[in-house]
Design a protein around this motif. Sequence first.
Motif, PDB file in Angstrom:
ATOM      1  N   ALA A 130      32.208  45.711  43.037  1.00  0.00           N
ATOM      2  CA  ALA A 130      32.122  45.654  41.578  1.00  0.00           C
ATOM      3  C   ALA A 130      31.555  46.954  41.030  1.00  0.00           C
ATOM      4  O   ALA A 130      32.116  47.553  40.101  1.00  0.00           O
ATOM      5  CB  ALA A 130      31.265  44.472  41.147  1.00  0.00           C
ATOM      6  N   ALA A 131      30.461  47.410  41.624  1.00  0.00           N
ATOM      7  CA  ALA A 131      29.810  48.617  41.104  1.00  0.00           C
ATOM      8  C   ALA A 131      30.701  49.843  41.300  1.00  0.00           C
ATOM      9  O   ALA A 131      30.748  50.725  40.445  1.00  0.00           O
ATOM     10  CB  ALA A 131      28.455  48.807  41.768  1.00  0.00           C
ATOM     11  N   GLN A 135      33.044  47.031  37.306  1.00  0.00           N
ATOM     12  CA  GLN A 135      33.529  45.770  36.737  1.00  0.00           C
ATOM     13  C   GLN A 135      32.413  44.722  36.795  1.00  0.00           C
ATOM     14  O   GLN A 135      31.540  44.806  37.659  1.00  0.00           O
ATOM     15  CB  GLN A 135      34.730  45.260  37.552  1.00  0.00           C
ATOM     16  N   PRO A 136      32.456  43.723  35.900  1.00  0.00           N
ATOM     17  CA  PRO A 136      31.432  42.680  35.934  1.00  0.00           C
ATOM     18  C   PRO A 136      31.350  42.039  37.321  1.00  0.00           C
ATOM     19  O   PRO A 136      32.367  41.887  37.999  1.00  0.00           O
ATOM     20  CB  PRO A 136      31.931  41.656  34.907  1.00  0.00           C
ATOM     21  N   PHE A 137      30.146  41.673  37.702  1.00  0.00           N
ATOM     22  CA  PHE A 137      29.926  41.062  39.018  1.00  0.00           C
ATOM     23  C   PHE A 137      29.182  39.740  38.842  1.00  0.00           C
ATOM     24  O   PHE A 137      28.071  39.713  38.329  1.00  0.00           O
ATOM     25  CB  PHE A 137      29.108  42.014  39.898  1.00  0.00           C
TER      26      PHE A 137
ATOM     27  N   MET B 108      24.640  52.754  42.502  1.00  0.00           N
ATOM     28  CA  MET B 108      24.165  53.692  41.473  1.00  0.00           C
ATOM     29  C   MET B 108      23.252  54.765  42.043  1.00  0.00           C
ATOM     30  O   MET B 108      23.230  55.887  41.569  1.00  0.00           O
ATOM     31  CB  MET B 108      23.390  52.917  40.399  1.00  0.00           C
ATOM     32  N   LEU B 109      22.468  54.393  43.061  1.00  0.00           N
ATOM     33  CA  LEU B 109      21.485  55.332  43.616  1.00  0.00           C
ATOM     34  C   LEU B 109      21.976  56.008  44.900  1.00  0.00           C
ATOM     35  O   LEU B 109      21.222  56.729  45.544  1.00  0.00           O
ATOM     36  CB  LEU B 109      20.175  54.591  43.917  1.00  0.00           C
ATOM     37  N   ASN B 110      23.231  55.741  45.273  1.00  0.00           N
ATOM     38  CA  ASN B 110      23.748  56.242  46.564  1.00  0.00           C
ATOM     39  C   ASN B 110      22.793  55.901  47.692  1.00  0.00           C
ATOM     40  O   ASN B 110      22.486  56.733  48.553  1.00  0.00           O
ATOM     41  CB  ASN B 110      23.936  57.762  46.539  1.00  0.00           C
ATOM     42  N   ALA B 111      22.299  54.676  47.675  1.00  0.00           N
ATOM     43  CA  ALA B 111      21.239  54.305  48.613  1.00  0.00           C
ATOM     44  C   ALA B 111      21.786  53.516  49.793  1.00  0.00           C
ATOM     45  O   ALA B 111      22.820  52.857  49.697  1.00  0.00           O
ATOM     46  CB  ALA B 111      20.198  53.469  47.880  1.00  0.00           C
ATOM     47  N   THR B 179      27.399  50.018  31.151  1.00  0.00           N
ATOM     48  CA  THR B 179      27.777  49.146  32.274  1.00  0.00           C
ATOM     49  C   THR B 179      28.625  47.982  31.771  1.00  0.00           C
ATOM     50  O   THR B 179      28.637  47.686  30.578  1.00  0.00           O
ATOM     51  CB  THR B 179      26.524  48.607  32.991  1.00  0.00           C
ATOM     52  N   PRO B 180      29.327  47.307  32.698  1.00  0.00           N
ATOM     53  CA  PRO B 180      30.194  46.193  32.306  1.00  0.00           C
ATOM     54  C   PRO B 180      29.389  45.075  31.636  1.00  0.00           C
ATOM     55  O   PRO B 180      28.221  44.878  31.939  1.00  0.00           O
ATOM     56  CB  PRO B 180      30.760  45.695  33.632  1.00  0.00           C
TER      57      PRO B 180
END
Lengths: 248, 321
Positions: A130-131, A135-137, B108-111, B179-180
């Motif tokens: 999703a990320a 898209q919504p998750f 998001m943090l490439n973690a 964000t979505p």
Amino acid sequence: MKVLVCISHVPDTTSKINFTSDNSEFDKNGVQFVINPYDEFGLTRAMWIKEKNGGTVTVVNVGSAETEPTLRKALAIGADDAVRIDANPSDGFFVASQIAALAKENNYDIIIAGRESIDYNGGQVPGMIAALLNQPFINGCIGLELEGNNAQMIREIDGGKEKLSADLPIVIGGQKGLVEEKDLRIPNMRGIMSARTKPLQVRPAIDSSSRTKVGDFEKPAPKSAVKMVDAENVQELVSLLHNEAKVI
Amino acid sequence: MSVLVYLENWEGKFKKNSFEAAQYAAKTAEMMGTEAIGVSLGETDDLAVFGAYGLSKVISLGGADFGQFDNYKTASALKSIAEQNSADTLIISGTLNGKSVAPIASIMLNAGLITNVTELPSSVSPLTLKRSVFSSKGFVNYSSEEATKIVCFIPNSVGVTEGSGSCEVVQGNVSLDATPTTTINEVDRIKGKIPLPEAERVVSAGRGLKGPENWGMIEELAEVLDAGTACSKPVSDMGWRPHTEHVGQTGIAINPDLYIAIGISGAIQHLAGVSSSKVIVAINNDAEAPFFKAADYGIIGDAFEVVPKLTEAIRNFKATN
Ligand SMILES: Cc1cc2nc3c(=O)[nH]c(=O)nc-3n(C[C@H](O)[C@H](O)[C@H](O)COP(=O)(O)OP(=O)(O)OC[C@H]3O[C@@H](n4cnc5c(N)ncnc54)[C@H](O)[C@@H]3O)c2cc1C
Ligand SMILES: Nc1ncnc2c1ncn2[C@@H]1O[C@H](COP(=O)(O)O)[C@@H](O)[C@H]1O
């Protein structure tokens, strides 16, 4: 509707879990593999969507050739086509990157994965897909209804549930409730026959890496023998729980 | 370098989960020789109490964005705070919301994300953790050498001890990514019940109870023990009990301090979800029930006789202790 169902290939729930003698790997010897139970709910739900709204159901697995019988089973249940991304599913990020790349090419309206795989219990892949797609998750999804381009969903929260809605495309981490146990489709003879000729495409993996490394496995410490308490003497159990186990 | 921890709240209140997460972060930070900072979203109870669990500071984010839980906004806020504080490790308790945030935050943090963790890190260079696999039928050590790591541990697996002291609380500022959108239309919490994942004690019953009308004694036992109630899969499949009580490999995995299994045979799929409970009691009228092999204490007997007696005995014990 174009629906993608992610299928994880996992040991049957009755499997005895053993590791190789140097504890570096899961020992697959004598283990029967099945569709991840959480994914079965998603697959049947996807079939319902197709039957009501039209469209296609594609199933995908990231794995080596040995997972193909599992994908064929998903085709026998009713999926239209299958994709196997040919790689060792080395961690959640690697798998999610592969599936997200496939999704970018094909623009699915709904991607249904399971809340977790019962092998590594990661619970990572759907949220990462999703990320990656922005898209919504909706995780722990136990209800899904479509109205045009909008999805109404129910998800489990700690101590209850929550009703949500989002516009398609969406990614779902599903479980029982998407459909009930009694509704689960199982392959019938016709399904099995037609699955043989349905397309199963093998795709090379895209360049991606794992972000975690697997070390040694171990088995849980063996339980010490059970202490039996006489049914006529429940008082003794209370004392044991208080003095010995210290849990009350 | 610092360790960041997401302090989840439930309608503004903190629970044992949140304190456990704080302490997990503090102990990890100590191993790394750095500090642990909490992040709290929305209006909440006093945040200074987290000092008692080892945090040096809590950053509180208010405003309309955090009025309701949103997995993307939470992840985006954590990312922003992590960057502001050069955090390289993020701790999240594996609650249902936590599990919904962690994978998004990792992208998001490439973690590197390690979930289902059951212990404190065994090493911090590289970060190495033991996690449960195959539904508690095994464990494996995972490590990650990414610049940023996210650890998501199983609630109630490491425990928490309250210390003393308080910490600084500051209002933070973040700019959230676009964000979505998901819209929450209705939240339905079961009132007056202890949610299973956070229950320290659980009373669970199976098909041996014969029918839903017999659950009164189960609820009574749960009440005297301050316990949550659970059931086996067939019991929820038949609609005797709600799905939210189904524990096991395909239900909720739990690890309470005490699990009492009544009239449950102890099938491998059931055990998979409950075997990490610290103490297991099995009550079954069949001496051969497999559950006795997985239990610490057992009573062979008819649940309809044993359970009311046990409830009474615990009630008396509580009255005198
Ligand atoms: C893919 C798959 C996934 C599964 N996942 C799960 C899961 O997540 N969770 C789960 O629980 N199961 C799961 N199962 C089902 C599991 O295999 C068992 O069928 C189930 O756990 C049995 O439930 P039970 O113990 O309540 O019932 P039974 O097996 O019928 O056992 C009832 C027990 O009650 C005892 N009893 C009867 N009368 C009394 C009395 N008066 N007093 C005391 N004891 C009494 C009996 O001796 C017996 O041991 C799964 C199965 C499959 C195939
Ligand atoms: N190798 C894989 N191939 C396809 N889908 C997968 C794979 N691994 C995980 N998934 C999907 O992601 C869900 C959660 O898996 P995990 O994050 O591994 O616990 C599963 O229920 C599947 O739907």
